[in-house]
Write a protein that holds these residues in place. Structure first.
Motif, mmCIF file in Angstrom:
data_model
loop_
_atom_site.group_PDB
_atom_site.id
_atom_site.type_symbol
_atom_site.label_atom_id
_atom_site.label_comp_id
_atom_site.label_asym_id
_atom_site.label_seq_id
_atom_site.Cartn_x
_atom_site.Cartn_y
_atom_site.Cartn_z
ATOM 1 N N LYS A 155 0.831 -1.199 0.000
ATOM 2 C CA LYS A 155 0.000 0.000 0.000
ATOM 3 C C LYS A 155 0.874 1.261 0.000
ATOM 4 O O LYS A 155 1.808 1.381 0.784
ATOM 5 C CB LYS A 155 -0.908 -0.021 1.228
ATOM 6 C CG LYS A 155 -1.903 1.093 1.296
ATOM 7 C CD LYS A 155 -2.816 0.873 2.482
ATOM 8 C CE LYS A 155 -3.834 1.974 2.597
ATOM 9 N NZ LYS A 155 -4.782 1.694 3.687
ATOM 10 N N GLY A 156 0.559 2.169 -0.924
ATOM 11 C CA GLY A 156 1.282 3.429 -1.021
ATOM 12 C C GLY A 156 2.503 3.399 -1.925
ATOM 13 O O GLY A 156 3.089 4.434 -2.229
ATOM 14 N N LEU A 178 -4.670 -6.778 -1.568
ATOM 15 C CA LEU A 178 -5.299 -5.917 -0.566
ATOM 16 C C LEU A 178 -5.521 -6.725 0.705
ATOM 17 O O LEU A 178 -6.365 -7.621 0.729
ATOM 18 C CB LEU A 178 -6.620 -5.362 -1.107
ATOM 19 C CG LEU A 178 -6.394 -4.347 -2.215
ATOM 20 C CD1 LEU A 178 -6.571 -4.990 -3.567
ATOM 21 C CD2 LEU A 178 -7.303 -3.166 -2.051
ATOM 22 N N THR A 179 -4.755 -6.418 1.720
ATOM 23 C CA THR A 179 -4.777 -7.224 2.943
ATOM 24 C C THR A 179 -5.325 -6.480 4.156
ATOM 25 O O THR A 179 -5.481 -7.068 5.210
ATOM 26 C CB THR A 179 -3.356 -7.721 3.274
ATOM 27 O OG1 THR A 179 -2.485 -6.583 3.384
ATOM 28 C CG2 THR A 179 -2.836 -8.659 2.185
ATOM 29 N N ASN A 218 0.201 3.378 -8.965
ATOM 30 C CA ASN A 218 0.202 3.677 -7.541
ATOM 31 C C ASN A 218 -0.751 2.706 -6.844
ATOM 32 O O ASN A 218 -1.931 2.645 -7.185
ATOM 33 C CB ASN A 218 -0.250 5.136 -7.331
ATOM 34 C CG ASN A 218 -0.319 5.535 -5.876
ATOM 35 O OD1 ASN A 218 0.214 4.883 -4.997
ATOM 36 N ND2 ASN A 218 -1.008 6.639 -5.613
ATOM 37 N N ALA A 219 -0.252 1.961 -5.861
ATOM 38 C CA ALA A 219 -1.073 1.032 -5.076
ATOM 39 C C ALA A 219 -1.721 1.821 -3.944
ATOM 40 O O ALA A 219 -1.060 2.175 -2.978
ATOM 41 C CB ALA A 219 -0.207 -0.094 -4.522
ATOM 42 N N ILE A 220 -3.021 2.114 -4.058
ATOM 43 C CA ILE A 220 -3.691 2.987 -3.091
ATOM 44 C C ILE A 220 -4.316 2.192 -1.941
ATOM 45 O O ILE A 220 -3.999 2.407 -0.780
ATOM 46 C CB ILE A 220 -4.741 3.872 -3.793
ATOM 47 C CG1 ILE A 220 -4.042 4.786 -4.812
ATOM 48 C CG2 ILE A 220 -5.518 4.702 -2.773
ATOM 49 C CD1 ILE A 220 -4.963 5.607 -5.676
ATOM 50 N N GLY A 221 -5.273 1.317 -2.222
ATOM 51 C CA GLY A 221 -5.866 0.461 -1.190
ATOM 52 C C GLY A 221 -6.622 1.195 -0.095
ATOM 53 O O GLY A 221 -6.519 0.826 1.073
ATOM 54 N N GLU A 222 -7.415 2.209 -0.446
ATOM 55 C CA GLU A 222 -8.207 2.965 0.537
ATOM 56 C C GLU A 222 -9.680 2.566 0.455
ATOM 57 O O GLU A 222 -10.230 2.428 -0.625
ATOM 58 C CB GLU A 222 -8.085 4.470 0.276
ATOM 59 C CG GLU A 222 -6.708 5.029 0.539
ATOM 60 C CD GLU A 222 -6.294 4.975 2.001
ATOM 61 O OE1 GLU A 222 -7.177 5.045 2.888
ATOM 62 O OE2 GLU A 222 -5.087 4.836 2.259
ATOM 63 N N GLY A 223 -10.314 2.413 1.598
ATOM 64 C CA GLY A 223 -11.730 2.094 1.645
ATOM 65 C C GLY A 223 -12.586 3.346 1.603
ATOM 66 O O GLY A 223 -12.122 4.443 1.927
ATOM 67 N N SER A 224 -13.847 3.183 1.217
ATOM 68 C CA SER A 224 -14.804 4.287 1.127
ATOM 69 C C SER A 224 -16.183 3.774 1.509
ATOM 70 O O SER A 224 -16.449 2.580 1.446
ATOM 71 C CB SER A 224 -14.822 4.834 -0.305
ATOM 72 O OG SER A 224 -15.888 5.733 -0.501
#
Length: 194
Positions: free
Chosen positions: A7-8, A150-151, A175-181
């Protein structure tokens, strides 16, 4: 050789891969098995991958949302493979094909997101999903270039901003973002970028 990201983390796609002009962004997931006294049962969850084509200000303009109800960008540079409603089977559940050479000059970022269809009525969230990932492949050779598993714990979240393909100094990067919404539908998530 596949590069696994965390992530990031950001990575170059085109600079180190001469001639790379067409990529496939593959997304996969599996529903968590629901356990009970009588055994385990698969929960049907319909995840939908989408791409938001954003300008230099991070804004979605025109019909630059590619998703299950709009499978192609207006210029044809980004094309969705179609809706997979179960997440069953091995490999990618949905794919988004990107012709980097055809992406209009005003598009700086292609944001890749996944949301759960009808999540409010079905009372579903990403805590009910396992083994989610995004990967980028060279379309010509089908070689996997990048993978991001995504862990994080996404319980309660109904959409994921998974990653982005973006321009930087004339090259394309990931870009590996991996943010929830908490956006309950792709159209609601898209409004956040208008």
């Amino acid at each position: 050789m596949t590069i696994s990201l965390v992530k990031g983390q950001k990575i170059d796609l085109t600079k180190g891969n001469a001639g790379l002009s067409k990529i496939t962004v593959g997304l996969g997931w599996d529903p968590v098995q629901k356990r009970s006294f009588f055994g385990s049962k698969k929960v049907d969850i319909d995840c939908d991958a989408s791409a938001l084509l954003l300008d230099e200000n991070g804004k979605l303009t025109g019909k630059n949302l590619v998703c299950f109800h709009n499978l192609k960008s207006p210029d044809g540079s980004v094309v969705h493979s179609g809706d997979n409603r179960t997440g069953e089977g091995d490999g990618d559940d949905e794919q988004i094909n990107i012709d980097l050479a055809r992406v209009p000059a005003n598009i700086q970022r292609i944001l890749v997101v996944v949301n759960i269809y009808d999540c409010v009525n079905r009372k579903q969230d990403f805590g009910m999903i396992a083994s989610a990932y995004i990967r980028v492949l060279n379309q010509a050779s089908q070689q996997e270039l990048v993978r991001f598993n995504l862990t994080d714990n996404y319980s309660g979240k109904t959409a994921l901003i998974v990653g982005e393909v973006y321009r930087h100094s004339g090259e394309w990067k990931f870009n590996a973002i991996g943010e929830g919404s908490f956006a309950a539908h792709i159209d609601l998530l898209a409004r956040e970028y208008q």
